[in-house]
Design an enzyme around this catalytic site. Structure first.
Site, short mmCIF file in Angstrom:
data_model
loop_
_atom_site.label_atom_id
_atom_site.label_comp_id
_atom_site.label_asym_id
_atom_site.label_seq_id
_atom_site.Cartn_x
_atom_site.Cartn_y
_atom_site.Cartn_z
N CYS A 7 0.87 -1.18 0.00
CA CYS A 7 0.00 0.00 0.00
C CYS A 7 0.90 1.23 0.00
O CYS A 7 2.07 1.14 -0.41
CB CYS A 7 -0.96 -0.02 1.19
SG CYS A 7 -0.18 0.01 2.81
N ASN A 10 2.32 1.43 4.39
CA ASN A 10 2.62 0.15 5.06
C ASN A 10 2.31 0.23 6.55
O ASN A 10 2.97 -0.40 7.37
CB ASN A 10 4.07 -0.29 4.82
CG ASN A 10 4.40 -1.73 5.22
OD1 ASN A 10 5.52 -2.04 5.58
ND2 ASN A 10 3.44 -2.62 5.17
N CYS A 12 -1.41 0.71 7.38
CA CYS A 12 -2.85 0.39 7.51
C CYS A 12 -3.22 -0.85 6.68
O CYS A 12 -3.42 -1.94 7.22
CB CYS A 12 -3.71 1.57 7.09
SG CYS A 12 -3.50 3.05 8.11
N ARG A 13 -3.32 -0.67 5.35
CA ARG A 13 -3.90 -1.75 4.53
C ARG A 13 -2.97 -2.94 4.36
O ARG A 13 -3.38 -4.10 4.56
CB ARG A 13 -4.30 -1.20 3.15
CG ARG A 13 -5.46 -0.24 3.21
CD ARG A 13 -5.58 0.55 1.93
NE ARG A 13 -4.49 1.50 1.79
CZ ARG A 13 -4.29 2.28 0.73
NH1 ARG A 13 -5.11 2.18 -0.31
NH2 ARG A 13 -3.29 3.13 0.70
N SER A 14 -1.72 -2.70 3.94
CA SER A 14 -0.86 -3.87 3.66
C SER A 14 -0.45 -4.64 4.91
O SER A 14 -0.37 -5.87 4.85
CB SER A 14 0.35 -3.49 2.79
OG SER A 14 1.20 -2.58 3.42
N ASP A 124 -8.19 3.58 1.13
CA ASP A 124 -7.29 4.07 2.18
C ASP A 124 -8.11 4.55 3.39
O ASP A 124 -8.90 5.47 3.26
CB ASP A 124 -6.48 5.23 1.58
CG ASP A 124 -5.48 5.82 2.55
OD1 ASP A 124 -5.48 5.40 3.73
OD2 ASP A 124 -4.71 6.69 2.12
P1 4NP Z 1 -1.79 2.78 4.11
O1 4NP Z 1 -2.50 4.09 4.69
O2 4NP Z 1 -1.26 3.15 2.75
O3 4NP Z 1 -2.93 1.81 4.04
O4 4NP Z 1 -0.72 2.39 5.10
C1 4NP Z 1 -1.88 5.34 4.76
C2 4NP Z 1 -1.01 5.62 5.78
C3 4NP Z 1 -0.43 6.87 5.87
C4 4NP Z 1 -0.74 7.83 4.93
C5 4NP Z 1 -1.60 7.55 3.90
C6 4NP Z 1 -2.17 6.28 3.80
N1 4NP Z 1 -0.17 9.13 5.04
O5 4NP Z 1 -0.52 9.99 4.22
O6 4NP Z 1 0.65 9.37 5.94
#
Ligand code: 4NP
Length: 157
Positions: A7, A10, A12-14, A124
């Site tokens: 993602c 790294n 939340c989703r992955s 997201d």
């Molecule tokens: P992820 O979520 O891609 O699922 O880990 C996010 C985590 C942090 C951010 C965006 C999405 N950020 O903008 O910091």
């Protein structure tokens, strides 16, 4: 064989996909046959544990994400992993740009293994409410089962 979930951050989703899919693989007794990892296309959260909201939502369903640490995906991952699965189109595009010509890894969208879900991307959840983290888990659990079925057939596990 080996699978890398990717993602943006790294956190939340992955890592959710990593923890849930590891759980499915362990329950199937296939931890020696299938290696699972996750990474982010961005470096902003490298070294951090998963977001506390992802950890809490996953723990409610019996998955422990606490030991995972974020890292950025590298070109070397395309030589190490058989399958690299992107959570959304933006991350897929970023991975396409990073993929070397002699890549071992097959690159795909994670949810392409579960077309019946009618969703192409894992949204997201970072800037939203708790329901976004539940949706991530719903999608990841459903697609994870499909992915495991397909790997078992493809690799005769
Ligand atoms: P992820 O979520 O891609 O699922 O880990 C996010 C985590 C942090 C951010 C965006 C999405 N950020 O903008 O910091």
């Amino acid at each position: 064989m080996s699978v890398l979930f990717v993602c943006l951050g790294n956190i939340c989703r992955s890592p959710t996909a990593d923890g849930v899919f590891r759980g499915l693989v362990a329950r199937a007794g296939l931890d020696e046959q299938i290696l699972v990892d996750s990474a982010g296309t961005g470096a902003g959260h490298a070294g951090n544990p998963p977001d506390s909201r992802s950890q809490a939502a996953a723990a409610e369903r019996g998955y422990d994400l606490s030991k995972l640490r974020a890292r950025q995906v590298t070109e070397d991952d395309f030589h190490r992993f058989d399958l690299i699965l992107a959570m959304d189109q933006a991350n897929y595009n970023g991975l396409m740009n990073l993929q070397p010509v002699n890549s071992k890894a097959h690159l795909d969208m994670f949810l392409s293994c579960a077309p019946e879900l009618g969703v192409r991307e894992v949204p997201d959840p970072y800037y939203g409410g708790d329901d976004g983290f539940e949706l991530v888990l719903d999608l990841v659990e459903a697609a994870g089962e499909k992915l495991l079925d397909s790997l078992r057939r493809q690799y005769q596990l």
